[in-house]
Design a protein around this motif. Sequence first.
Motif, PDB file in Angstrom:
ATOM      1  N   VAL A  92     -28.038  63.215  -4.102  1.00 35.71           N
ATOM      2  CA  VAL A  92     -26.907  62.697  -4.885  1.00 35.71           C
ATOM      3  C   VAL A  92     -25.612  62.830  -4.084  1.00 35.71           C
ATOM      4  O   VAL A  92     -24.759  61.924  -4.100  1.00 35.71           O
ATOM      5  N   HIS A  93     -25.462  63.925  -3.359  1.00 36.38           N
ATOM      6  CA  HIS A  93     -24.275  64.099  -2.509  1.00 36.38           C
ATOM      7  C   HIS A  93     -24.216  62.989  -1.457  1.00 36.38           C
ATOM      8  O   HIS A  93     -23.145  62.435  -1.185  1.00 36.38           O
ATOM      9  N   THR A  94     -25.367  62.658  -0.874  1.00 35.95           N
ATOM     10  CA  THR A  94     -25.419  61.582   0.121  1.00 35.95           C
ATOM     11  C   THR A  94     -24.995  60.258  -0.500  1.00 35.95           C
ATOM     12  O   THR A  94     -24.207  59.502   0.084  1.00 35.95           O
ATOM     13  N   TRP A  95     -25.517  59.949  -1.678  1.00 31.77           N
ATOM     14  CA  TRP A  95     -25.135  58.701  -2.335  1.00 31.77           C
ATOM     15  C   TRP A  95     -23.641  58.659  -2.641  1.00 31.77           C
ATOM     16  O   TRP A  95     -22.994  57.619  -2.505  1.00 31.77           O
ATOM     17  N   ARG A  96     -23.092  59.790  -3.034  1.00 28.97           N
ATOM     18  CA  ARG A  96     -21.677  59.815  -3.437  1.00 28.97           C
ATOM     19  C   ARG A  96     -20.737  59.855  -2.247  1.00 28.97           C
ATOM     20  O   ARG A  96     -19.649  59.287  -2.298  1.00 28.97           O
ATOM     21  N   ARG A  97     -21.125  60.545  -1.173  1.00 26.28           N
ATOM     22  CA  ARG A  97     -20.170  60.863  -0.124  1.00 26.28           C
ATOM     23  C   ARG A  97     -20.456  60.257   1.237  1.00 26.28           C
ATOM     24  O   ARG A  97     -19.643  60.376   2.137  1.00 26.28           O
ATOM     25  N   SER A  98     -21.610  59.623   1.417  1.00 25.49           N
ATOM     26  CA  SER A  98     -21.823  58.945   2.693  1.00 25.49           C
ATOM     27  C   SER A  98     -21.081  57.603   2.654  1.00 25.49           C
ATOM     28  O   SER A  98     -20.753  57.093   1.580  1.00 25.49           O
ATOM     29  N   TYR A  99     -20.855  57.041   3.804  1.00 26.59           N
ATOM     30  CA  TYR A  99     -20.131  55.768   3.889  1.00 26.59           C
ATOM     31  C   TYR A  99     -21.056  54.580   3.652  1.00 26.59           C
ATOM     32  O   TYR A  99     -20.656  53.596   3.036  1.00 26.59           O
ATOM     33  N   ASP A 100     -22.295  54.681   4.130  1.00 26.53           N
ATOM     34  CA  ASP A 100     -23.130  53.480   4.171  1.00 26.53           C
ATOM     35  C   ASP A 100     -24.505  53.625   3.521  1.00 26.53           C
ATOM     36  O   ASP A 100     -25.373  52.777   3.705  1.00 26.53           O
ATOM     37  N   VAL A 101     -24.711  54.693   2.721  1.00 29.00           N
ATOM     38  CA  VAL A 101     -25.991  54.845   2.003  1.00 29.00           C
ATOM     39  C   VAL A 101     -25.761  54.542   0.523  1.00 29.00           C
ATOM     40  O   VAL A 101     -25.100  55.311  -0.175  1.00 29.00           O
ATOM     41  N   PRO A 102     -26.285  53.409   0.019  1.00 29.32           N
ATOM     42  CA  PRO A 102     -26.063  53.065  -1.392  1.00 29.32           C
ATOM     43  C   PRO A 102     -27.032  53.786  -2.312  1.00 29.32           C
ATOM     44  O   PRO A 102     -28.166  54.077  -1.918  1.00 29.32           O
ATOM     45  N   PRO A 103     -26.626  54.071  -3.553  1.00 21.06           N
ATOM     46  CA  PRO A 103     -27.582  54.551  -4.553  1.00 21.06           C
ATOM     47  C   PRO A 103     -28.527  53.418  -4.921  1.00 21.06           C
ATOM     48  O   PRO A 103     -28.230  52.248  -4.651  1.00 21.06           O
ATOM     49  N   PRO A 104     -29.671  53.713  -5.532  1.00 26.57           N
ATOM     50  CA  PRO A 104     -30.632  52.653  -5.888  1.00 26.57           C
ATOM     51  C   PRO A 104     -29.970  51.556  -6.736  1.00 26.57           C
ATOM     52  O   PRO A 104     -29.368  51.845  -7.765  1.00 26.57           O
ATOM     53  N   GLY A 105     -30.061  50.330  -6.269  1.00 25.68           N
ATOM     54  CA  GLY A 105     -29.515  49.202  -7.015  1.00 25.68           C
ATOM     55  C   GLY A 105     -28.007  49.089  -6.988  1.00 25.68           C
ATOM     56  O   GLY A 105     -27.438  48.259  -7.712  1.00 25.68           O
ATOM     57  N   GLY A 106     -27.329  49.903  -6.175  1.00 23.78           N
ATOM     58  CA  GLY A 106     -25.872  49.920  -6.181  1.00 23.78           C
ATOM     59  C   GLY A 106     -25.249  49.630  -4.830  1.00 23.78           C
ATOM     60  O   GLY A 106     -25.903  49.090  -3.931  1.00 23.78           O
ATOM     61  N   GLU A 107     -23.981  49.981  -4.699  1.00 25.49           N
ATOM     62  CA  GLU A 107     -23.212  49.720  -3.494  1.00 25.49           C
ATOM     63  C   GLU A 107     -22.863  51.016  -2.763  1.00 25.49           C
ATOM     64  O   GLU A 107     -22.533  52.017  -3.398  1.00 25.49           O
ATOM     65  N   SER A 108     -22.884  50.974  -1.444  1.00 27.19           N
ATOM     66  CA  SER A 108     -22.277  52.028  -0.637  1.00 27.19           C
ATOM     67  C   SER A 108     -20.772  51.771  -0.569  1.00 27.19           C
ATOM     68  O   SER A 108     -20.288  50.702  -0.979  1.00 27.19           O
ATOM     69  N   LEU A 109     -20.021  52.724  -0.034  1.00 28.58           N
ATOM     70  CA  LEU A 109     -18.590  52.478   0.151  1.00 28.58           C
ATOM     71  C   LEU A 109     -18.387  51.342   1.143  1.00 28.58           C
ATOM     72  O   LEU A 109     -17.475  50.532   0.985  1.00 28.58           O
ATOM     73  N   ARG A 110     -19.245  51.239   2.153  1.00 27.36           N
ATOM     74  CA  ARG A 110     -19.138  50.124   3.105  1.00 27.36           C
ATOM     75  C   ARG A 110     -19.287  48.791   2.383  1.00 27.36           C
ATOM     76  O   ARG A 110     -18.556  47.830   2.670  1.00 27.36           O
ATOM     77  N   ASP A 111     -20.227  48.710   1.430  1.00 21.73           N
ATOM     78  CA  ASP A 111     -20.381  47.487   0.631  1.00 21.73           C
ATOM     79  C   ASP A 111     -19.117  47.194  -0.170  1.00 21.73           C
ATOM     80  O   ASP A 111     -18.709  46.026  -0.314  1.00 21.73           O
ATOM     81  N   THR A 112     -18.508  48.236  -0.713  1.00 20.57           N
ATOM     82  CA  THR A 112     -17.289  48.068  -1.510  1.00 20.57           C
ATOM     83  C   THR A 112     -16.140  47.570  -0.635  1.00 20.57           C
ATOM     84  O   THR A 112     -15.373  46.698  -1.047  1.00 20.57           O
ATOM     85  N   VAL A 113     -16.036  48.123   0.569  1.00 22.13           N
ATOM     86  CA  VAL A 113     -15.022  47.650   1.523  1.00 22.13           C
ATOM     87  C   VAL A 113     -15.241  46.173   1.832  1.00 22.13           C
ATOM     88  O   VAL A 113     -14.298  45.367   1.838  1.00 22.13           O
ATOM     89  N   ALA A 114     -16.501  45.787   2.061  1.00 23.72           N
ATOM     90  CA  ALA A 114     -16.820  44.394   2.394  1.00 23.72           C
ATOM     91  C   ALA A 114     -16.466  43.441   1.255  1.00 23.72           C
ATOM     92  O   ALA A 114     -16.149  42.267   1.490  1.00 23.72           O
ATOM     93  N   ARG A 115     -16.495  43.939   0.035  1.00 25.03           N
ATOM     94  CA  ARG A 115     -16.126  43.127  -1.145  1.00 25.03           C
ATOM     95  C   ARG A 115     -14.626  43.099  -1.377  1.00 25.03           C
ATOM     96  O   ARG A 115     -14.056  42.057  -1.732  1.00 25.03           O
ATOM     97  N   THR A 116     -13.973  44.242  -1.191  1.00 29.29           N
ATOM     98  CA  THR A 116     -12.566  44.396  -1.550  1.00 29.29           C
ATOM     99  C   THR A 116     -11.619  43.887  -0.467  1.00 29.29           C
ATOM    100  O   THR A 116     -10.587  43.284  -0.765  1.00 29.29           O
TER     101      THR A 116
END
Length: 207
Positions: A112-136
């Motif tokens: 869970v820490h990895t999903w919340r705090r890594s830059y590029d590992v998304p939770p199942p069915g969700g977005e990583s922060l990198r994905d969010t950057v690519a959208r925003t």
Amino acid sequence: MSDRILVLVRHGQSEWNLKNLFTGWRDPDLTEQGVAEAKRAGTLLKAEGLSFDVAFTSALTRAQRTLALVLGEMGQEGVKTSRDQALNERDYGDLSGLNKDDARAKWGEEQVHTWRRSYDVPPPGGESLRDTVARTLPYYVQEILPCVLRGERTLVAAHGNSLRALVMVLEKLSPEGIMKRELATGAPIFYRLAADSTVLEKRDLIA
């Protein structure tokens, strides 16, 4: 002095923040504390002598209501406003709606820490922060930044992770640096930009 002003503010505390739930694209409203935080942000901005020409927010209630409360406190209810899901919170996928402690019990603290705090590992069915950057980021470059560079004083009310994407670019932070950056609810961040869109001045506005 340049008048290229950009202010970012994370929404006030939401009902699911209070309950320690993963929220993402789910749409809970603000708590009483969240309403107070949004109004305080408006008071701080007004005390700075600021006013806005244009505003941007996400497609989610907690950010939209925060923006309305901020502008209401400033006596600026009529500001031209754009709403777009490009500014939505990071999508937590299968974690959405789960209590964070329950998620740790199910998948383990480290995962869970990895999903919340890594830059590029998304939770199942969700977005990583990198994905969010690519959208925003494209929305920022195409819609928000041109307003700022024209000299329109611009307010963005959005979410912890969509705003992290903007802060990462504005402050030239690394993926590691942005993951360590916490954005408090209802706490405005003031930027003054140069003509080339780099930051001339940055201040955290706090009571």
